[in-house]
Design a protein around this motif. Sequence first.
Motif, PDB file in Angstrom:
ATOM      1  N   ASP A 118      80.913  31.418  44.338  1.00  0.00           N
ATOM      2  CA  ASP A 118      81.149  32.341  45.449  1.00  0.00           C
ATOM      3  C   ASP A 118      80.804  33.754  45.021  1.00  0.00           C
ATOM      4  O   ASP A 118      81.499  34.350  44.199  1.00  0.00           O
ATOM      5  N   ASP A 119      79.704  34.279  45.558  1.00  0.00           N
ATOM      6  CA  ASP A 119      79.291  35.642  45.249  1.00  0.00           C
ATOM      7  C   ASP A 119      79.537  36.588  46.419  1.00  0.00           C
ATOM      8  O   ASP A 119      79.041  37.715  46.419  1.00  0.00           O
ATOM      9  N   SER A 120      80.274  36.124  47.420  1.00  0.00           N
ATOM     10  CA  SER A 120      80.472  36.931  48.619  1.00  0.00           C
ATOM     11  C   SER A 120      81.277  38.191  48.340  1.00  0.00           C
ATOM     12  O   SER A 120      81.228  39.144  49.120  1.00  0.00           O
ATOM     13  N   ILE A 121      82.038  38.197  47.233  1.00  0.00           N
ATOM     14  CA  ILE A 121      82.854  39.369  46.923  1.00  0.00           C
ATOM     15  C   ILE A 121      81.975  40.573  46.620  1.00  0.00           C
ATOM     16  O   ILE A 121      82.296  41.703  46.962  1.00  0.00           O
ATOM     17  N   ILE A 122      80.843  40.336  45.982  1.00  0.00           N
ATOM     18  CA  ILE A 122      79.967  41.449  45.605  1.00  0.00           C
ATOM     19  C   ILE A 122      78.570  41.304  46.192  1.00  0.00           C
ATOM     20  O   ILE A 122      77.687  42.105  45.908  1.00  0.00           O
ATOM     21  N   GLU A 123      78.347  40.286  47.010  1.00  0.00           N
ATOM     22  CA  GLU A 123      77.040  40.078  47.617  1.00  0.00           C
ATOM     23  C   GLU A 123      77.191  39.991  49.124  1.00  0.00           C
ATOM     24  O   GLU A 123      78.077  39.291  49.626  1.00  0.00           O
ATOM     25  N   ASP A 124      76.354  40.708  49.846  1.00  0.00           N
ATOM     26  CA  ASP A 124      76.412  40.713  51.304  1.00  0.00           C
ATOM     27  C   ASP A 124      75.652  39.500  51.827  1.00  0.00           C
ATOM     28  O   ASP A 124      74.424  39.466  51.827  1.00  0.00           O
ATOM     29  N   SER A 125      76.381  38.460  52.265  1.00  0.00           N
ATOM     30  CA  SER A 125      75.744  37.234  52.735  1.00  0.00           C
ATOM     31  C   SER A 125      74.911  37.472  53.987  1.00  0.00           C
ATOM     32  O   SER A 125      73.852  36.862  54.169  1.00  0.00           O
ATOM     33  N   ASN A 126      75.358  38.377  54.872  1.00  0.00           N
ATOM     34  CA  ASN A 126      74.590  38.674  56.079  1.00  0.00           C
ATOM     35  C   ASN A 126      73.254  39.320  55.740  1.00  0.00           C
ATOM     36  O   ASN A 126      72.235  39.037  56.376  1.00  0.00           O
ATOM     37  N   ALA A 127      73.270  40.184  54.733  1.00  0.00           N
ATOM     38  CA  ALA A 127      72.022  40.821  54.298  1.00  0.00           C
ATOM     39  C   ALA A 127      71.059  39.783  53.729  1.00  0.00           C
ATOM     40  O   ALA A 127      69.843  39.870  53.929  1.00  0.00           O
ATOM     41  N   VAL A 128      71.579  38.807  53.014  1.00  0.00           N
ATOM     42  CA  VAL A 128      70.738  37.743  52.461  1.00  0.00           C
ATOM     43  C   VAL A 128      70.092  36.943  53.590  1.00  0.00           C
ATOM     44  O   VAL A 128      68.894  36.626  53.541  1.00  0.00           O
ATOM     45  N   ILE A 129      70.880  36.617  54.619  1.00  0.00           N
ATOM     46  CA  ILE A 129      70.339  35.852  55.751  1.00  0.00           C
ATOM     47  C   ILE A 129      69.267  36.653  56.479  1.00  0.00           C
ATOM     48  O   ILE A 129      68.180  36.136  56.777  1.00  0.00           O
ATOM     49  N   ASP A 130      69.551  37.924  56.777  1.00  0.00           N
ATOM     50  CA  ASP A 130      68.586  38.770  57.485  1.00  0.00           C
ATOM     51  C   ASP A 130      67.297  38.918  56.697  1.00  0.00           C
ATOM     52  O   ASP A 130      66.192  38.883  57.269  1.00  0.00           O
TER      53      ASP A 130
END
Length: 489
Positions: free
Chosen positions: A401-413
């Motif tokens: 789980d990298d969601s704490i320091i990684e923006d999952s929405n930015a990855v999808i976009d």
Amino acid sequence: MEGLTVRKYLVKLGYNPPEDTVYSHIMEWQEWYQGDVEKFHKYKVWNGVSVKEENRYQLGMAKKACEDWANLILNEKVSIKAGTYEKRLNEIMGCNNFRVKGNQLIELSFALGTGAFVEYLEKGGIAIDFIRADMIYPISWENGEITECAFGSCRTGKDGEFIYLQIHRKGKAAGDGESPDSYYIENHYVDAESGEEKALPEGMLEKVDTKSPSPLFQIITPNICNNIDLDSPMGISVYANSIDQLKGCDLIYDSYINEFVLGKKRILVPISLAKMEMQKDGVTSPVFDPDDNVYYQMPADRTDDNKPIEIDMNIRAQDHELGLQRALDLYSFKCGLGTGRYQFQSPGVKTATEVVSDKADLFQNLKKNEIVIRTAIINMVKAVAFLDIGGISDEVSVDFDDSIIEDSNAVIDRNIKLVQSGLRSKLSAIMEIGKCSEESAKKEMGKIAEDNRITGQEIDWTDMEEKEEKKVGFRMEAADDDTGESGNS
């Protein structure tokens, strides 16, 4: 003491465990982890009359950093996938409380430098032990990878203290009746003081052939080089090179707290103004409330006007907070957590994109440490499956789980834009967004294609729209004609 006894016993058996210096550092790291370093946190002060022993106030940042690493790496959102065996795997991990014990083992491993998962069969099923560094004794290793290892634990019985030693080793030459392609487990009971071997408990076998070509243990360490002993297979604590920074944090914090202790308001009261009470021997003495630490008795010759004097010292809180923040930033940086992780005052709410950019060092170190933990967990799953059903053919993967320091929405976009512009395949985009293997991504693409056929997305809607427009136009013309005829009549 137990570690020295075990190492001597292993040498007697013909093995070559690491030097004592490694374990002396483990003891030092453990003291910092427990927050009680006697040679640093206990000190003496001369108050002008006598020497007074003091205990230094501490922040406990050694444990805090290890807690944070464990929570970043193995939290509740980590997914372990094992295909058709996944349901059974979750049952075994649940029985062994893996989610809790695994997180605690990573915390201890980052504190003491090394940890291990150990799998074995017991009457109730498959058991997983979680072993910390001071109970791990490598006996052979290649390129820093431990291939054979002994694990010790203290036991207390009616005859005194013993050390239960479990040795995982490869089989000897075929002439000894052992297979060189199989791992064997030896069980030993050793007297904790004398180091003499004792009889095993009833029902415990001296040697067990696991019939496994791979070890039934996995070593985990922080993914950093051991610069204390370059040839040792043991890892080092995440704060092994940050002891000075730990001292700095505690020194400044101790001074910060003492600033309030020493700077509190006091009132010097002349002895002549104090309430006097006659003692049994006929001598009078001033009486103060023992729970009231605001007033301080002042001898009569210290002032001429015999008036109470108020002392109100200024507290240098801001200077201490600035110094402590600098100390925390240095410590956080040295532990691989990046700067600015520990702050007294939050600078405000930040978006996930800002968090990723601000925590670039942390993100890189996290991905690096995940490599070691991922390999250990995958091998643990394979060992459990071997003991359970003789092996596993499905692919095993670990999604952290990298969601704490990684923006999952930015990855999808980002992936959507790259696919639309033709700079990336849909397969690669699914792999990154879903954090899955190529095989799993292909299956997902097949499901998406099937859904599109079911919902009719491959129908030529353009042709249908043209036919519908013609029908509508015909009806409108007919309506116009009808209107015209009725008008003429």
